[in-house]
Design an enzyme around this catalytic site. Sequence first.
Site, PDB file in Angstrom:
ATOM      1  N   LYS A 138       0.771  -1.191  -0.010  1.00 40.77           N
ATOM      2  CA  LYS A 138      -0.031  -0.054  -0.053  1.00 40.77           C
ATOM      3  C   LYS A 138       0.900   1.335   0.094  1.00 40.77           C
ATOM      4  O   LYS A 138       1.841   1.131   0.661  1.00 40.77           O
ATOM      5  CB  LYS A 138      -0.751   0.090   1.238  1.00 40.77           C
ATOM      6  CG  LYS A 138      -1.733   1.322   1.256  1.00 40.77           C
ATOM      7  CD  LYS A 138      -2.528   1.393   2.650  1.00 40.77           C
ATOM      8  CE  LYS A 138      -1.784   2.373   3.410  1.00 40.77           C
ATOM      9  NZ  LYS A 138      -2.508   2.763   4.473  1.00 40.77           N
ATOM     10  N   LYS A 221      -7.740   2.347  -3.967  1.00 36.82           N
ATOM     11  CA  LYS A 221      -8.147   2.593  -2.494  1.00 36.82           C
ATOM     12  C   LYS A 221      -8.579   4.125  -2.551  1.00 36.82           C
ATOM     13  O   LYS A 221      -7.697   4.923  -2.137  1.00 36.82           O
ATOM     14  CB  LYS A 221      -7.338   2.235  -1.372  1.00 36.82           C
ATOM     15  CG  LYS A 221      -7.762   2.644  -0.099  1.00 36.82           C
ATOM     16  CD  LYS A 221      -6.788   1.665   0.872  1.00 36.82           C
ATOM     17  CE  LYS A 221      -7.077   2.192   2.363  1.00 36.82           C
ATOM     18  NZ  LYS A 221      -6.621   1.267   3.531  1.00 36.82           N
TER      19      LYS A 221
HETATM   20  P1  13P Z   1      -9.262   4.598   7.312  1.00 36.56           P
HETATM   21  O1  13P Z   1     -10.004   3.537   6.959  1.00 36.56           O
HETATM   22  O2  13P Z   1      -9.051   4.769   8.793  1.00 36.56           O
HETATM   23  O3  13P Z   1      -9.315   5.951   6.582  1.00 36.56           O
HETATM   24  O4  13P Z   1      -7.722   3.873   7.114  1.00 36.56           O
HETATM   25  C1  13P Z   1      -7.470   3.329   5.888  1.00 36.56           C
HETATM   26  C2  13P Z   1      -6.116   3.317   5.640  1.00 36.56           C
HETATM   27  O5  13P Z   1      -5.336   2.609   5.559  1.00 36.56           O
HETATM   28  C3  13P Z   1      -5.404   4.798   5.350  1.00 36.56           C
HETATM   29  O6  13P Z   1      -4.443   5.078   4.845  1.00 36.56           O
END
Ligand code: 13P
Length: 344
Positions: A138, A221
Amino acid sequence: MTIDRTALEDTARTMVAKSRGILAADESNATMTKRLEAAGVESTPESRRAFRGLMFTAEGAADHISGVIMYDETIRQATDGGTPFPELLASMGILPGIKVDTGAKPLAGFPSETVTEGLDGLRDHLSEHRELGARFAKWRAVITTCDGRPTRGCIAANAHALARYAGLCQEAGIVPIVEPEVLMHGDHSIDRSEEVTAAVLRAVFEQLAEQRVLLEAVVLKPNMLLAGYDCPEQAGVEEVAERTLACLSRVVPAAVPGIAFLSGGQSDERAAAHLNAMNRIGGVPWELTFSYGRALVAAPLKAWAADTSTPARAQTAFLHRARCNSAARMGVYAESMEHAQLVA
Ligand code: 13P
């Protein structure tokens, strides 16, 4: 270097497979320390290990969770019995993942804007993380909406970095989660949120194409389309769902196998309700699931902080959120599920 397209595409499809979603347990030590201390728990490598470990070992987690994003510290940690976390997760049928960016840093020349860093040495880091068991990664870009922001320069810098990261991931046999987060903080309208999100996603997909990233092996995402939290006019659940899907349909290629939303500070119930409404509408070419941090982790953290000697309570709270979001991912979530939580 040639990449194994089939293996990458299989991994991406597994990440977004029916009824499951992703647990983002990759808070940096600084962020996790803030969260633990706010809950009244001291932050140490051991307390962070114990908390993450109780979620990973919750029985039945694999019914709802397809992958877990870990932080560098966590991917090197192990269960109480000594099984490395990536090995444990893989044995449960959950894909181990790793956050590889090094955070959003001030962007030179652009006051109050950031660019996410971490490209230096990334090829070596990815190869090490793959050895440790990571099958996906990620990288989160952070975009703020305010008067005059985001600038085109900020969007371009972040889109470029995301695409360079994604290319390196695929080269290493790792599926990239591409996360361009338009923050929901501020008083902007949902119209402005739509305008900014569309501009950011357009730039990201242009860069992904430029850098020859295989879209079939990418999981996007994004944020959902909400008005800023300080905006007096907030859209209802159906409007958020409809507008989010309409916006994404205009800019996200159909080759992308799945979209795994971030929760972004919404309440646990809203995060589930919005995902549920989108799945009920359907009719889009990608799977729609979750990659939630706070909306999965906040409830178990609260339960654990209340009594760290009984992890079962925190596990029950975690499984409840996982079950609700898994139902939302299938479009069968109902608010009544929130009252059905069993007490351990
Ligand atoms: P949140 O769901 O708390 O926004 O976090 C997701 C995430 O991985 C942010 O990088």
